[in-house]
Scaffold this motif. Structure first.
Motif, PDB file in Angstrom:
ATOM      1  N   ARG A 114       0.835  -1.207   0.000  1.00 43.74           N
ATOM      2  CA  ARG A 114       0.000   0.000   0.000  1.00 43.74           C
ATOM      3  C   ARG A 114       0.871   1.258   0.000  1.00 43.74           C
ATOM      4  NH1 ARG A 114      -2.436  -0.767   4.379  1.00 43.74           N
ATOM      5  NH2 ARG A 114      -4.230  -1.889   3.535  1.00 43.74           N
ATOM      6  N   LEU A 144       3.909   1.608  -1.187  1.00 46.39           N
ATOM      7  CA  LEU A 144       4.526   1.781  -2.500  1.00 46.39           C
ATOM      8  C   LEU A 144       3.513   2.283  -3.533  1.00 46.39           C
ATOM      9  CD1 LEU A 144       6.791  -1.402  -2.630  1.00 46.39           C
ATOM     10  CD2 LEU A 144       7.569   0.980  -2.543  1.00 46.39           C
ATOM     11  N   ARG A 145       2.285   1.778  -3.461  1.00 50.10           N
ATOM     12  CA  ARG A 145       1.253   2.240  -4.405  1.00 50.10           C
ATOM     13  C   ARG A 145       0.979   3.727  -4.211  1.00 50.10           C
ATOM     14  NH1 ARG A 145      -3.894   3.102  -3.629  1.00 50.10           N
ATOM     15  NH2 ARG A 145      -4.113   1.784  -1.772  1.00 50.10           N
ATOM     16  N   GLU A 146       0.811   4.121  -2.947  1.00 54.62           N
ATOM     17  CA  GLU A 146       0.527   5.531  -2.676  1.00 54.62           C
ATOM     18  C   GLU A 146       1.720   6.405  -3.045  1.00 54.62           C
ATOM     19  OE1 GLU A 146      -0.521   5.374   1.431  1.00 54.62           O
ATOM     20  OE2 GLU A 146      -2.597   4.737   1.032  1.00 54.62           O
ATOM     21  N   GLN A 147       2.922   5.885  -2.817  1.00 51.32           N
ATOM     22  CA  GLN A 147       4.133   6.624  -3.176  1.00 51.32           C
ATOM     23  C   GLN A 147       4.222   6.820  -4.689  1.00 51.32           C
ATOM     24  OE1 GLN A 147       7.829   5.615  -0.948  1.00 51.32           O
ATOM     25  NE2 GLN A 147       8.743   5.330  -2.960  1.00 51.32           N
ATOM     26  N   ALA A 148       3.691   5.839  -5.436  1.00 48.59           N
ATOM     27  CA  ALA A 148       3.686   5.933  -6.899  1.00 48.59           C
ATOM     28  C   ALA A 148       2.536   6.797  -7.411  1.00 48.59           C
ATOM     29  CB  ALA A 148       3.597   4.535  -7.505  1.00 48.59           C
ATOM     30  N   VAL A 180      -4.350   0.717 -10.595  1.00 43.01           N
ATOM     31  CA  VAL A 180      -3.486  -0.464 -10.570  1.00 43.01           C
ATOM     32  C   VAL A 180      -4.172  -1.631 -11.267  1.00 43.01           C
ATOM     33  CG1 VAL A 180      -2.435  -2.201  -9.065  1.00 43.01           C
ATOM     34  CG2 VAL A 180      -2.239   0.228  -8.494  1.00 43.01           C
ATOM     35  N   GLU A 226      -3.436  -6.006   0.179  1.00 46.02           N
ATOM     36  CA  GLU A 226      -3.016  -4.865   0.985  1.00 46.02           C
ATOM     37  C   GLU A 226      -3.488  -4.965   2.429  1.00 46.02           C
ATOM     38  OE1 GLU A 226      -2.517  -1.374  -2.416  1.00 46.02           O
ATOM     39  OE2 GLU A 226      -4.116  -1.208  -0.909  1.00 46.02           O
ATOM     40  N   LEU A 240       3.313  -6.174  -9.176  1.00 46.76           N
ATOM     41  CA  LEU A 240       3.031  -4.928  -8.461  1.00 46.76           C
ATOM     42  C   LEU A 240       4.321  -4.158  -8.178  1.00 46.76           C
ATOM     43  CD1 LEU A 240       0.333  -6.160  -5.908  1.00 46.76           C
ATOM     44  CD2 LEU A 240      -0.044  -4.696  -7.904  1.00 46.76           C
ATOM     45  N   TYR A 267       5.242  -0.398  -9.399  1.00 49.42           N
ATOM     46  CA  TYR A 267       5.517   0.661  -8.427  1.00 49.42           C
ATOM     47  C   TYR A 267       6.951   1.169  -8.487  1.00 49.42           C
ATOM     48  CZ  TYR A 267       1.193  -1.167  -6.304  1.00 49.42           C
ATOM     49  OH  TYR A 267      -0.092  -1.589  -6.075  1.00 49.42           O
ATOM     50  N   ALA A 278       9.778  -0.441  -7.525  1.00 50.07           N
ATOM     51  CA  ALA A 278      10.537  -0.787  -6.319  1.00 50.07           C
ATOM     52  C   ALA A 278      12.003  -1.045  -6.668  1.00 50.07           C
ATOM     53  CB  ALA A 278       9.932  -2.017  -5.656  1.00 50.07           C
TER      54      ALA A 278
END
Length: 326
Positions: free
Chosen positions: A20, A22-26, A33, A49, A63, A67, A69
């Motif tokens: 979660r 990483l998703r929000e950071q992206a 997504v 998540e 994922l 994102y 990573a």
């Protein structure tokens, strides 16, 4: 012996928090997504998540690529993904367990600190086989009379509980354990005299462990502004600060687990109130020692529980022996 490594449930929650983040950071929403990777349902991402499903390494890899990573983080999270899915390998450390026992065993494994309160029972990690057997048998009787015939074998549950208890003496990384016990949990209604005597002697022995703190809440003690805790609960803290603190609220027949910060903080406050109102660790040990005599009729009544308003005998640990402070 329970493993020191966190169990799969905790690994799933840790993975979910990281995904979660990483998703929000992206800068991506859940719907974005799902659209980009072509999953059929948003619920799949939601379950990942929230740590509610066994993660597939391929799905997690997709994922992490989306994102962006970094390699080091990617390797770490794929390792967590493997641990989160290896339930069978993790369970080899234990005898056969019910789903409820397994959930608690997973939380306890890898714990650095456990704080527990129970208004009517001795917590499971402290129970003798005899005390546990009476609790399990009485619960099975309730289930039978309610028409639920799918109860577990009591001896299987007793063995599983004993396996969980060994973490208190796990070397070298046994968790710090603190329990607030209610006087009612050791009262006559809790079991036959011989069972209660054995249980209280066991508590005396556990109280001498350097990582265990027991505090007794007497029946008429005021907690806070007349606060009455509604149920049993436990708070689990882990060695890795990135693993989320977890709250377990224990009901009569169902349990609820949460990592929600506001809820956790409320229960931490309640535990502090309970600890402050309870007897000190040394006075608790005094009460327990005297209680063994009361059960067998060989000791005078405890000044802590029943006597005049004088200070109870203080006992402390000194070279493994009980000594008396005047």
């Amino acid at each position: 012996m329970p493993p020191a490594a966190p169990g799969p449930i905790l690994r799933r929650r840790r993975l979910g928090i990281e995904l979660r983040r990483l998703r929000e950071q992206a800068g991506l929403t859940g719907d974005q997504v799902i659209e980009r990777i072509g999953w059929a349902s948003a619920s799949k991402l939601s379950r990942l998540e929230n740590g509610r499903s066994r993660p597939d390494p391929d799905d997690v890899g997709v994922l992490l690529t989306l994102y962006g990573a970094q390699d080091e983080l990617r390797e770490e999270l794929l390792g967590i993904t493997h641990d989160a899915g290896d339930m069978r390998g993790w369970l080899r450390n234990f005898p056969v367990m019910t789903q409820q026992q397994r959930a608690f065993a997973e939380l306890e494994a890898g714990c650095a600190e456990i704080s527990e309160y129970n208004p009517v029972l001795v917590p499971g990690l402290l129970q003798t086989p005899g005390y546990a057997r009476h609790r399990i048998m009485s619960a099975a009787q309730v289930a039978e009379e309610a028409g639920d015939l799918e109860t577990e074998d009591p001896e299987t549950e007793v063995r599983a509980r004993q396996a969980r208890q060994s973490l208190l003496t796990r070397s070298p990384d046994a968790p710090r354990y603190t329990a607030v016990l209610e006087e009612a949990a050791l009262g006559r209604r809790a079991g036959p005299t011989e069972v209660l005597h054995e249980q209280i002697v066991h508590l005396c022995e556990l109280a001498l462990l350097p990582n265990v703190t027991l505090r007794l809440l007497l029946r008429d003690t005021r907690v806070g502004d007349w606060y009455l805790p509604p149920t049993a609960f436990s708070v689990y803290r882990f060695a890795d600060p990135l693993d989320p603190e977890t709250l377990a609220i224990e009901g009569g027949f169902t349990d609820v687990m949460s990592t929600e910060v506001n809820t956790l903080n409320r229960y931490k406050v309640v535990f502090e109130w309970l600890s402050s109102a309870a007897l000190s660790a040394s006075d608790t040990l005094s009460w327990l020692i005297e209680a063994t005599g009361r059960l067998t009729g060989t000791a005078a009544e405890s000044t802590v529980a029943f006597g005049p308003a004088t200070a109870p005998t203080q006992r402390r640990r000194d070279s493994g022996r009980l000594t008396t402070d005047r």
